[in-house]
Design an enzyme around this catalytic site. Structure first.
Site, PDB file in Angstrom:
ATOM      1  N   ASN A  71       0.831  -1.304   0.004  1.00  0.00           N
ATOM      2  CA  ASN A  71      -0.022   0.013  -0.174  1.00  0.00           C
ATOM      3  C   ASN A  71       1.009   1.229   0.002  1.00  0.00           C
ATOM      4  O   ASN A  71       1.510   1.881   0.881  1.00  0.00           O
ATOM      5  CB  ASN A  71      -0.931   0.079   1.106  1.00  0.00           C
ATOM      6  CG  ASN A  71      -1.650   1.222   1.425  1.00  0.00           C
ATOM      7  OD1 ASN A  71      -1.740   2.174   0.441  1.00  0.00           O
ATOM      8  ND2 ASN A  71      -2.317   1.308   2.424  1.00  0.00           N
ATOM      9  N   TRP A  72       0.984   1.644  -0.985  1.00  0.00           N
ATOM     10  CA  TRP A  72       1.994   2.881  -1.503  1.00  0.00           C
ATOM     11  C   TRP A  72       1.421   4.087  -0.424  1.00  0.00           C
ATOM     12  O   TRP A  72       2.355   5.279  -0.501  1.00  0.00           O
ATOM     13  CB  TRP A  72       2.242   2.954  -2.947  1.00  0.00           C
ATOM     14  CG  TRP A  72       2.968   1.933  -3.485  1.00  0.00           C
ATOM     15  CD1 TRP A  72       3.461   0.781  -2.998  1.00  0.00           C
ATOM     16  CD2 TRP A  72       3.679   2.163  -4.748  1.00  0.00           C
ATOM     17  NE1 TRP A  72       4.083   0.165  -3.880  1.00  0.00           N
ATOM     18  CE2 TRP A  72       4.415   0.777  -4.993  1.00  0.00           C
ATOM     19  CE3 TRP A  72       3.584   3.146  -5.919  1.00  0.00           C
ATOM     20  CZ2 TRP A  72       5.037   0.683  -6.304  1.00  0.00           C
ATOM     21  CZ3 TRP A  72       4.394   2.896  -7.046  1.00  0.00           C
ATOM     22  CH2 TRP A  72       4.943   1.564  -7.229  1.00  0.00           C
ATOM     23  N   LYS A  73       0.238   4.195  -0.164  1.00  0.00           N
ATOM     24  CA  LYS A  73      -0.492   5.410   0.163  1.00  0.00           C
ATOM     25  C   LYS A  73      -0.123   6.652  -0.516  1.00  0.00           C
ATOM     26  O   LYS A  73      -0.185   6.484  -1.721  1.00  0.00           O
ATOM     27  CB  LYS A  73       0.150   5.774   1.689  1.00  0.00           C
ATOM     28  CG  LYS A  73      -0.020   4.152   2.668  1.00  0.00           C
ATOM     29  CD  LYS A  73       0.177   4.367   4.031  1.00  0.00           C
ATOM     30  CE  LYS A  73       0.027   3.118   4.843  1.00  0.00           C
ATOM     31  NZ  LYS A  73       0.090   3.183   6.159  1.00  0.00           N
ATOM     32  N   HIS A 121      -9.625   1.074   4.645  1.00  0.00           N
ATOM     33  CA  HIS A 121      -8.394   1.507   5.410  1.00  0.00           C
ATOM     34  C   HIS A 121      -8.710   2.296   6.412  1.00  0.00           C
ATOM     35  O   HIS A 121      -9.359   3.188   6.358  1.00  0.00           O
ATOM     36  CB  HIS A 121      -7.118   1.976   4.551  1.00  0.00           C
ATOM     37  CG  HIS A 121      -5.962   1.858   5.223  1.00  0.00           C
ATOM     38  ND1 HIS A 121      -5.316   2.862   5.990  1.00  0.00           N
ATOM     39  CD2 HIS A 121      -5.002   0.937   4.964  1.00  0.00           C
ATOM     40  CE1 HIS A 121      -4.072   2.580   6.413  1.00  0.00           C
ATOM     41  NE2 HIS A 121      -3.686   1.488   5.781  1.00  0.00           N
ATOM     42  N   GLU A 150      -6.956   4.697   7.389  1.00  0.00           N
ATOM     43  CA  GLU A 150      -6.685   6.193   7.113  1.00  0.00           C
ATOM     44  C   GLU A 150      -7.915   6.616   6.523  1.00  0.00           C
ATOM     45  O   GLU A 150      -8.458   8.038   6.701  1.00  0.00           O
ATOM     46  CB  GLU A 150      -5.551   6.178   6.507  1.00  0.00           C
ATOM     47  CG  GLU A 150      -4.236   6.000   7.300  1.00  0.00           C
ATOM     48  CD  GLU A 150      -3.136   5.359   6.573  1.00  0.00           C
ATOM     49  OE1 GLU A 150      -2.901   5.527   5.264  1.00  0.00           O
ATOM     50  OE2 GLU A 150      -2.203   5.074   7.142  1.00  0.00           O
ATOM     51  N   GLU A 191      -5.511  -4.880  10.298  1.00  0.00           N
ATOM     52  CA  GLU A 191      -4.341  -4.040  10.657  1.00  0.00           C
ATOM     53  C   GLU A 191      -4.755  -3.195  11.828  1.00  0.00           C
ATOM     54  O   GLU A 191      -5.582  -2.293  11.843  1.00  0.00           O
ATOM     55  CB  GLU A 191      -4.426  -2.981   9.398  1.00  0.00           C
ATOM     56  CG  GLU A 191      -3.962  -3.320   8.075  1.00  0.00           C
ATOM     57  CD  GLU A 191      -3.508  -2.456   7.239  1.00  0.00           C
ATOM     58  OE1 GLU A 191      -2.433  -2.674   6.516  1.00  0.00           O
ATOM     59  OE2 GLU A 191      -4.090  -1.387   6.932  1.00  0.00           O
ATOM     60  N   GLY A 221       2.413   2.256  10.649  1.00  0.00           N
ATOM     61  CA  GLY A 221       3.297   3.271  10.775  1.00  0.00           C
ATOM     62  C   GLY A 221       4.191   3.683  11.919  1.00  0.00           C
ATOM     63  O   GLY A 221       4.656   4.656  12.099  1.00  0.00           O
ATOM     64  N   SER A 232       3.425  -2.261  10.329  1.00  0.00           N
ATOM     65  CA  SER A 232       4.843  -2.264  10.471  1.00  0.00           C
ATOM     66  C   SER A 232       5.387  -3.673  10.054  1.00  0.00           C
ATOM     67  O   SER A 232       6.420  -4.070  10.556  1.00  0.00           O
ATOM     68  CB  SER A 232       5.153  -1.909  12.028  1.00  0.00           C
ATOM     69  OG  SER A 232       4.797  -0.601  12.278  1.00  0.00           O
ATOM     70  N   GLY A 238       2.822  -0.984   4.410  1.00  0.00           N
ATOM     71  CA  GLY A 238       3.032   0.485   4.111  1.00  0.00           C
ATOM     72  C   GLY A 238       4.381   0.805   3.588  1.00  0.00           C
ATOM     73  O   GLY A 238       4.915   0.551   2.610  1.00  0.00           O
ATOM     74  N   GLY A 239       5.030   1.143   4.686  1.00  0.00           N
ATOM     75  CA  GLY A 239       6.455   1.913   4.463  1.00  0.00           C
ATOM     76  C   GLY A 239       7.414   0.833   3.854  1.00  0.00           C
ATOM     77  O   GLY A 239       8.267   1.325   2.902  1.00  0.00           O
TER      78      GLY A 239
HETATM   79  P1  13P Z   1       2.940   0.147   7.708  1.00  0.00           P
HETATM   80  O1  13P Z   1       3.614  -0.931   6.995  1.00  0.00           O
HETATM   81  O2  13P Z   1       3.743   1.599   7.056  1.00  0.00           O
HETATM   82  O3  13P Z   1       2.964   0.054   9.290  1.00  0.00           O
HETATM   83  O4  13P Z   1       1.574   0.546   7.105  1.00  0.00           O
HETATM   84  C1  13P Z   1       0.727  -0.706   7.048  1.00  0.00           C
HETATM   85  C2  13P Z   1      -0.686  -0.064   6.418  1.00  0.00           C
HETATM   86  O5  13P Z   1      -1.437   0.809   6.608  1.00  0.00           O
HETATM   87  C3  13P Z   1      -0.996  -1.040   5.078  1.00  0.00           C
HETATM   88  O6  13P Z   1      -2.056  -0.792   4.583  1.00  0.00           O
END
Ligand code: 13P
Length: 248
Positions: A10-12, A95, A97, A167, A173, A213, A234-235
């Site tokens: 998930n590149w956000k 998600h 977010e 999640e 994050g 994470s 994500g990251g």
């Molecule tokens: P991180 O891997 O950066 O914690 O993000 C997880 C996430 O929200 C994937 O959708």
């Protein structure tokens, strides 16, 4: 039947179109693995160049969001037919977010799940609890309720192809990962919930990811758990580490 592993990035809101194409080139050889479904969920503006960049590889393209109408006066939104034509196969829905920053509720999320299926897109449906709910000990009830709401009027055949991502919000994050046992506890509970709502065959088929994470160092342990079929990352999906997670 064994479930096929699915590792999705998930590149956000990261990567301009040219940066996105460069990342695809950087990861190309690192993410090769014919035993795993690899998905890049990317910002809307990156979808077309990323689809072009991954053509002929094992990578599938996903979107991070969409709206439930096909077209019309919905300024700023993007529709399922637009995603389909661009080569998108998966779409992240619900998600945390989107829920917390953009105010999406379970009624809209349920409508998005149904619309995605009706449009031939596979939802990656996210669920998960806040730190407060984790501390209060009511997280399992909360997640069960999210799943029940978000899958209202979704059929068993659809759920068999669904991807659910667990999640925990406190692990997103933050560098703080749920332990493999904590993640497995909830993923197993989600599968039980699907068995109660549908049947054993549907619960056996649905794929459940962990996200929060996840990185090159902890992926193998998380993915060794019987009810964790993949990851939503994500990251670490923006770095060569993603290749190590795909091959963990
Ligand atoms: P991180 O891997 O950066 O914690 O993000 C997880 C996430 O929200 C994937 O959708």
């Amino acid at each position: 039947m064994a479930r096929r592993r699915i590792i999705a990035g998930n590149w956000k809101m990261n990567k301009t179109p040219s940066e996105a194409v460069a990342l695809c080139a950087e990861l190309k050889d690192l993410v090769k693995n014919d035993a795993v479904d690899v998905v890049y969920c990317v910002p809307a503006i990156d979808i077309v160049p990323v689809a072009e960049a991954v053509k002929g590889t094992n990578v599938h393209v996903g979107a991070e969001n969409f709206y439930i109408e096909d077209k019309g006066a919905f300024t700023g939104e993007i529709s399922a037919p637009m995603l389909k034509e661009a080569g998108v196969e998966f779409v992240i829905i619900g998600h945390s977010e989107r829920r917390d920053i953009f105010g999406e509720n379970d009624i809209l999320i349920n409508a998005k799940v149904k619309k995605a299926f009706a449009s031939g897109l596979t939802p990656i449906l996210c669920c998960g609890e806040s730190l407060a709910l984790r501390k209060a000990g009511t997280y399992k009830e909360w997640i069960k309720r999210q799943i029940e709401w978000d899958l209202t009027d979704v059929t068993a055949d659809q759920v068999k192809t669904l991807v659910i991502a667990y999640e925990p919000i406190w692990a997103i994050g933050t560098g703080e990962t749920a332990t493999a046992d904590q993640a497995e506890e909830v993923c197993a509970m989600i599968r039980e919930t699907i068995a109660e709502m549908y049947d054993a065959a549907t619960a056996e088929a649905v794929r459940i990811q962990y996200g929060g994470s996840m990185n090159a160092g902890n992926a193998a342990e998380l993915l060794s758990k019987p009810n964790i079929d993949g990851g939503l990352i994500g990251g670490a999906s923006l770095k060569p580490d993603f290749g190590q997670i795909v091959n963990a």
